[in-house]
Design a protein around this motif. Structure first.
Motif, PDB file in Angstrom:
ATOM      1  N   VAL A 240      -0.273  -8.138  -1.283  1.00 24.83           N
ATOM      2  CA  VAL A 240       1.114  -7.834  -0.903  1.00 24.83           C
ATOM      3  C   VAL A 240       1.999  -7.878  -2.149  1.00 24.83           C
ATOM      4  CG1 VAL A 240       3.082  -8.676   0.449  1.00 24.83           C
ATOM      5  CG2 VAL A 240       0.804  -8.637   1.472  1.00 24.83           C
ATOM      6  N   GLY A 241       1.737  -8.833  -3.017  1.00 25.14           N
ATOM      7  CA  GLY A 241       2.513  -8.960  -4.258  1.00 25.14           C
ATOM      8  C   GLY A 241       2.439  -7.714  -5.122  1.00 25.14           C
ATOM      9  N   ALA A 242       1.281  -7.046  -5.121  1.00 20.81           N
ATOM     10  CA  ALA A 242       1.135  -5.819  -5.912  1.00 20.81           C
ATOM     11  C   ALA A 242       2.068  -4.728  -5.382  1.00 20.81           C
ATOM     12  CB  ALA A 242      -0.315  -5.343  -5.895  1.00 20.81           C
ATOM     13  N   VAL A 243       2.214  -4.660  -4.074  1.00 20.19           N
ATOM     14  CA  VAL A 243       3.132  -3.669  -3.486  1.00 20.19           C
ATOM     15  C   VAL A 243       4.576  -4.031  -3.842  1.00 20.19           C
ATOM     16  CG1 VAL A 243       3.976  -2.600  -1.354  1.00 20.19           C
ATOM     17  CG2 VAL A 243       1.537  -3.154  -1.599  1.00 20.19           C
ATOM     18  N   TYR A 244       4.889  -5.328  -3.775  1.00 19.69           N
ATOM     19  CA  TYR A 244       6.243  -5.785  -4.113  1.00 19.69           C
ATOM     20  C   TYR A 244       6.604  -5.477  -5.579  1.00 19.69           C
ATOM     21  CZ  TYR A 244       7.290  -8.128   0.286  1.00 19.69           C
ATOM     22  OH  TYR A 244       7.575  -8.397   1.597  1.00 19.69           O
ATOM     23  N   ASN A 245       5.602  -5.330  -6.445  1.00 16.54           N
ATOM     24  CA  ASN A 245       5.882  -4.944  -7.834  1.00 16.54           C
ATOM     25  C   ASN A 245       6.544  -3.564  -7.898  1.00 16.54           C
ATOM     26  OD1 ASN A 245       4.915  -7.252  -9.111  1.00 16.54           O
ATOM     27  ND2 ASN A 245       2.826  -6.455  -9.195  1.00 16.54           N
ATOM     28  N   TYR A 246       6.186  -2.695  -6.969  1.00 12.86           N
ATOM     29  CA  TYR A 246       6.752  -1.338  -6.943  1.00 12.86           C
ATOM     30  C   TYR A 246       7.941  -1.215  -5.993  1.00 12.86           C
ATOM     31  CZ  TYR A 246       2.452   0.083  -9.303  1.00 12.86           C
ATOM     32  OH  TYR A 246       1.428   0.218 -10.185  1.00 12.86           O
ATOM     33  N   PHE A 247       7.871  -1.937  -4.874  1.00 14.94           N
ATOM     34  CA  PHE A 247       8.905  -1.853  -3.840  1.00 14.94           C
ATOM     35  C   PHE A 247       9.302  -3.270  -3.445  1.00 14.94           C
ATOM     36  CE2 PHE A 247       6.005   1.778  -3.365  1.00 14.94           C
ATOM     37  CZ  PHE A 247       6.885   2.807  -3.639  1.00 14.94           C
TER      38      PHE A 247
ATOM     39  N   SER B 283       5.052  -1.353   6.916  1.00 11.78           N
ATOM     40  CA  SER B 283       5.410  -2.665   6.373  1.00 11.78           C
ATOM     41  C   SER B 283       4.717  -2.805   5.022  1.00 11.78           C
ATOM     42  CB  SER B 283       4.965  -3.791   7.306  1.00 11.78           C
ATOM     43  OG  SER B 283       3.553  -3.891   7.316  1.00 11.78           O
ATOM     44  N   ILE B 284       5.220  -3.700   4.231  1.00 15.35           N
ATOM     45  CA  ILE B 284       4.610  -3.967   2.928  1.00 15.35           C
ATOM     46  C   ILE B 284       3.168  -4.450   3.143  1.00 15.35           C
ATOM     47  CG2 ILE B 284       4.736  -5.394   0.851  1.00 15.35           C
ATOM     48  CD1 ILE B 284       7.029  -3.340   1.005  1.00 15.35           C
ATOM     49  N   ARG B 285       2.988  -5.287   4.143  1.00 12.14           N
ATOM     50  CA  ARG B 285       1.662  -5.837   4.442  1.00 12.14           C
ATOM     51  C   ARG B 285       0.690  -4.731   4.864  1.00 12.14           C
ATOM     52  NH1 ARG B 285       0.752 -10.923   4.480  1.00 12.14           N
ATOM     53  NH2 ARG B 285       2.822 -11.725   4.845  1.00 12.14           N
ATOM     54  N   ALA B 286       1.128  -3.811   5.728  1.00 11.82           N
ATOM     55  CA  ALA B 286       0.261  -2.711   6.179  1.00 11.82           C
ATOM     56  C   ALA B 286      -0.106  -1.795   5.015  1.00 11.82           C
ATOM     57  CB  ALA B 286       0.953  -1.910   7.276  1.00 11.82           C
ATOM     58  N   LEU B 287       0.838  -1.569   4.142  1.00  8.48           N
ATOM     59  CA  LEU B 287       0.600  -0.725   2.966  1.00  8.48           C
ATOM     60  C   LEU B 287      -0.418  -1.381   2.029  1.00  8.48           C
ATOM     61  CD1 LEU B 287       1.472   1.939   1.711  1.00  8.48           C
ATOM     62  CD2 LEU B 287       3.402   0.756   0.670  1.00  8.48           C
ATOM     63  N   ALA B 288      -0.264  -2.670   1.811  1.00  2.67           N
ATOM     64  CA  ALA B 288      -1.207  -3.402   0.963  1.00  2.67           C
ATOM     65  C   ALA B 288      -2.614  -3.365   1.571  1.00  2.67           C
ATOM     66  CB  ALA B 288      -0.737  -4.844   0.788  1.00  2.67           C
ATOM     67  N   LYS B 289      -2.693  -3.543   2.867  1.00  2.00           N
ATOM     68  CA  LYS B 289      -3.994  -3.544   3.540  1.00  2.00           C
ATOM     69  C   LYS B 289      -4.682  -2.186   3.409  1.00  2.00           C
ATOM     70  CE  LYS B 289      -6.207  -4.682   7.895  1.00  2.00           C
ATOM     71  NZ  LYS B 289      -6.045  -5.177   9.253  1.00  2.00           N
ATOM     72  N   LYS B 290      -3.929  -1.105   3.573  1.00  2.00           N
ATOM     73  CA  LYS B 290      -4.516   0.240   3.456  1.00  2.00           C
ATOM     74  C   LYS B 290      -5.087   0.496   2.068  1.00  2.00           C
ATOM     75  CE  LYS B 290      -2.811   3.114   7.056  1.00  2.00           C
ATOM     76  NZ  LYS B 290      -3.768   4.019   7.632  1.00  2.00           N
ATOM     77  N   HIS B 291      -4.490  -0.132   1.055  1.00  2.51           N
ATOM     78  CA  HIS B 291      -4.953   0.073  -0.325  1.00  2.51           C
ATOM     79  C   HIS B 291      -5.870  -1.057  -0.795  1.00  2.51           C
ATOM     80  CE1 HIS B 291      -2.950   3.698  -1.799  1.00  2.51           C
ATOM     81  NE2 HIS B 291      -2.103   3.441  -0.830  1.00  2.51           N
ATOM     82  N   ASP B 292      -6.076  -2.030   0.070  1.00  2.00           N
ATOM     83  CA  ASP B 292      -6.917  -3.182  -0.263  1.00  2.00           C
ATOM     84  C   ASP B 292      -6.415  -3.870  -1.541  1.00  2.00           C
ATOM     85  OD1 ASP B 292      -8.970  -4.997   0.173  1.00  2.00           O
ATOM     86  OD2 ASP B 292     -10.421  -3.840  -1.002  1.00  2.00           O
ATOM     87  N   ILE B 293      -5.105  -4.086  -1.559  1.00  2.37           N
ATOM     88  CA  ILE B 293      -4.474  -4.797  -2.678  1.00  2.37           C
ATOM     89  C   ILE B 293      -3.619  -5.921  -2.111  1.00  2.37           C
ATOM     90  CG2 ILE B 293      -4.476  -2.803  -4.241  1.00  2.37           C
ATOM     91  CD1 ILE B 293      -1.513  -2.376  -3.546  1.00  2.37           C
TER      92      ILE B 293
END
Length: 161
Positions: free
Chosen positions: A40-47, A28-38
């Motif tokens: 959710v919006g930062a992940v949405y910038n790419y995906f 999930s976008i949330r799980a990905l953000a958590k793994k990178h400690d960033i």
């Protein structure tokens, strides 16, 4: 928040790890953000969506199989050896791809599934062109075997069938 800039490639790599280790349902976008400690919006910038992330994983799979592995092979290789190596690598990578990813693609919307099919077609053309190039480079294959009825292109299409 993470002060270090996280790249698209890093996110994609982590997303692939999640999918191949834990399954598509854990991505999930949330799980990905958590793994990178960033954020959710930062992940949405790419995906912009999970579908876009899944399509990026699929495209990255094809790139890894063909651009990194196969395109680095020597052009001095006899065509038969080249074909065998490509075939073995495709089988090896495809087993993981088909067992992990393809069974879970029902999360994609119809238009995203179409994008996935177009991406697959793009890479199949790439494979076809690679085989054709390798065939043309092999000086051990006598040019007299090719004619209007049996062309190099026909032979490569036959191999891909």
């Amino acid at each position: 928040m993470n002060k270090v800039v996280t790249t698209r490639e890093e996110l994609l790599h982590t997303a692939q790890e999640i999918v191949f280790q834990d399954g598509m349902d854990k991505l999930s976008i949330r799980a990905l953000a958590k793994k990178h400690d960033i954020s959710v919006g930062a992940v949405y910038n790419y995906f912009p969506s999970k579908s876009e992330l899944v399509l990026a994983i699929i495209e990255n799979f094809w790139k890894q199989v063909f651009h990194q592995d196969i395109c680095e092979m020597s052009s001095q290789l006899p065509f038969t050896e080249f074909y065998e190596i490509v075939y073995q690598r495709l089988v090896k990578h495809s087993e993981a791809f088909f067992s992990v990813l393809l069974g879970q693609l029902n999360i994609l919307k119809d238009n995203d599934k179409e994008k996935g099919k177009q991406m697959e077609q793009k890479y199949m053309i790439h494979i076809q062109n690679g085989f054709l190039y390798a065939l043309q480079q092999d000086e051990r294959i006598h040019p007299s075997i090719w004619n209007e009825v049996f062309t190099k292109e026909d032979f490569v299409c036959f191999l891909l069938e």
